[in-house]
Design a protein around this motif. Structure first.
Motif, short mmCIF file in Angstrom:
data_model
loop_
_atom_site.label_atom_id
_atom_site.label_comp_id
_atom_site.label_asym_id
_atom_site.label_seq_id
_atom_site.Cartn_x
_atom_site.Cartn_y
_atom_site.Cartn_z
N ASP A 94 0.82 -1.17 -0.06
CA ASP A 94 0.00 -0.03 0.13
C ASP A 94 0.89 1.32 0.01
OD1 ASP A 94 -2.36 -1.54 0.06
OD2 ASP A 94 -2.62 -1.27 2.11
N ALA A 95 1.91 1.28 0.75
CA ALA A 95 3.04 2.31 0.66
C ALA A 95 3.40 2.51 -0.60
CB ALA A 95 3.98 2.21 1.92
N VAL A 96 3.93 1.49 -1.15
CA VAL A 96 4.35 1.41 -2.60
C VAL A 96 3.34 2.11 -3.64
CG1 VAL A 96 5.15 0.28 -4.72
CG2 VAL A 96 6.10 -0.32 -2.36
N GLN A 97 2.04 1.83 -3.38
CA GLN A 97 1.16 2.38 -4.33
C GLN A 97 0.84 3.83 -4.01
OE1 GLN A 97 -0.54 0.93 -6.80
NE2 GLN A 97 -1.46 3.01 -7.01
N ARG A 98 0.92 4.36 -2.66
CA ARG A 98 0.71 5.63 -2.37
C ARG A 98 2.02 6.30 -2.83
NH1 ARG A 98 -0.70 3.19 2.51
NH2 ARG A 98 1.34 4.08 3.33
N THR A 99 3.05 5.92 -2.98
CA THR A 99 4.42 6.67 -3.02
C THR A 99 4.25 6.86 -4.68
OG1 THR A 99 5.41 5.93 -1.17
CG2 THR A 99 6.87 6.85 -2.93
N ALA A 100 3.90 5.78 -5.34
CA ALA A 100 3.86 5.95 -6.74
C ALA A 100 2.95 6.79 -7.22
CB ALA A 100 3.45 4.70 -7.33
N GLU A 101 1.63 7.10 -6.64
CA GLU A 101 0.69 8.12 -6.70
C GLU A 101 1.50 9.50 -6.49
OE1 GLU A 101 -2.64 7.08 -4.61
OE2 GLU A 101 -3.06 5.18 -5.99
N ARG A 102 2.10 9.55 -5.64
CA ARG A 102 2.79 11.05 -5.20
C ARG A 102 3.72 11.37 -6.23
NH1 ARG A 102 5.64 11.11 0.55
NH2 ARG A 102 6.26 13.27 -0.25
N VAL A 103 4.45 10.20 -6.69
CA VAL A 103 5.65 10.60 -7.89
C VAL A 103 4.67 10.91 -8.93
CG1 VAL A 103 7.18 9.40 -9.41
CG2 VAL A 103 7.13 9.00 -7.22
N ASP A 104 3.65 10.26 -9.49
CA ASP A 104 2.85 10.57 -10.70
C ASP A 104 2.21 11.92 -10.37
OD1 ASP A 104 3.18 8.42 -11.88
OD2 ASP A 104 1.10 7.19 -11.27
N ASP A 105 1.95 12.37 -9.28
CA ASP A 105 1.26 13.84 -9.08
C ASP A 105 2.39 14.79 -9.03
OD1 ASP A 105 -1.04 12.65 -8.32
OD2 ASP A 105 -0.96 12.70 -6.44
N PHE A 106 3.24 14.30 -8.64
CA PHE A 106 4.59 15.39 -8.60
C PHE A 106 5.04 15.52 -10.37
CE2 PHE A 106 8.96 16.06 -9.33
CZ PHE A 106 9.31 17.42 -8.66
N THR A 107 4.98 14.47 -10.84
CA THR A 107 5.51 14.71 -12.33
C THR A 107 4.35 15.60 -12.98
OG1 THR A 107 6.56 12.43 -12.12
CG2 THR A 107 6.13 13.35 -14.23
N GLN A 108 3.34 15.35 -12.82
CA GLN A 108 2.20 16.09 -13.58
C GLN A 108 2.38 17.53 -13.26
OE1 GLN A 108 0.38 14.83 -16.22
NE2 GLN A 108 -0.38 17.01 -16.20
N ARG A 109 2.42 17.65 -11.87
CA ARG A 109 2.65 19.27 -11.61
C ARG A 109 4.05 19.85 -12.09
NH1 ARG A 109 1.76 17.22 -6.26
NH2 ARG A 109 3.95 17.89 -5.63
N TYR A 110 5.17 19.00 -12.28
CA TYR A 110 6.28 19.61 -12.80
C TYR A 110 6.18 19.87 -14.24
CZ TYR A 110 11.06 19.93 -14.17
OH TYR A 110 12.03 20.35 -14.82
N VAL A 111 5.39 18.92 -15.02
CA VAL A 111 5.21 19.00 -16.42
C VAL A 111 4.35 20.18 -16.58
CG1 VAL A 111 4.18 18.21 -18.57
CG2 VAL A 111 5.64 16.75 -17.05
N GLU A 112 3.20 20.44 -15.86
CA GLU A 112 2.46 21.65 -16.09
C GLU A 112 3.17 23.08 -15.84
OE1 GLU A 112 -0.82 20.73 -13.42
OE2 GLU A 112 -1.61 19.43 -14.94
N THR A 113 4.03 23.03 -14.99
CA THR A 113 4.75 24.32 -14.60
C THR A 113 5.79 24.27 -15.63
OG1 THR A 113 4.62 23.58 -12.28
CG2 THR A 113 6.47 25.29 -12.76
#
Length: 118
Positions: A94-113
């Motif tokens: 579950d921690a792997v899944q949550r962290t993968a989602e954080r990485v995805d969110d971060f990547t999306q924010r970075y791409v948008e910025t």
């Protein structure tokens, strides 16, 4: 006349010299022009710097989280390989899944910025 100076690593200096060449300016003129432009638009400059700091902070937090998860996964693998049960395996996954989602969110924010508006 004032003559401020700054330090850059090799990659930063290469980027600067490329920009200077593309603009057909001297390094001093380019730095002065860029610095003054940033100083005249402090709201935008401050927001950009804050965004960069937030991104660096999140990258380090993600790195720590991935390190902890890696250690936990190794413990689970060791336990399972010994033939024992690993009741905390689901929590680790579950921690792997949550962290993968954080990485995805971060990547999306970075791409948008970082993507220039068209």
């Amino acid at each position: 006349m004032h003559q401020p100076s700054c330090r850059m690593n090799d990659d930063e200096f290469e980027l600067l010299t490329h920009a200077v060449s593309a603009c057909h300016m001297s390094i001093a003129s380019f730095l002065a022009h860029s610095a003054l432009k940033a100083a005249r638009d402090l709201e935008h400059t401050e927001a950009e710097i804050a965004t960069h700091r937030d991104m660096v902070r999140e990258l380090f937090a993600l790195r720590r989280a991935l390190g902890q998860i890696g250690r936990n996964l190794n413990q689970v693998a060791t336990i399972l390989n010994s033939g024992a049960d690993a009741p905390h395996a689901k929590a680790v996954l579950d921690a792997v899944q949550r962290t993968a989602e954080r990485v995805d969110d971060f990547t999306q924010r970075y791409v948008e910025t970082e993507t220039p508006a068209g």
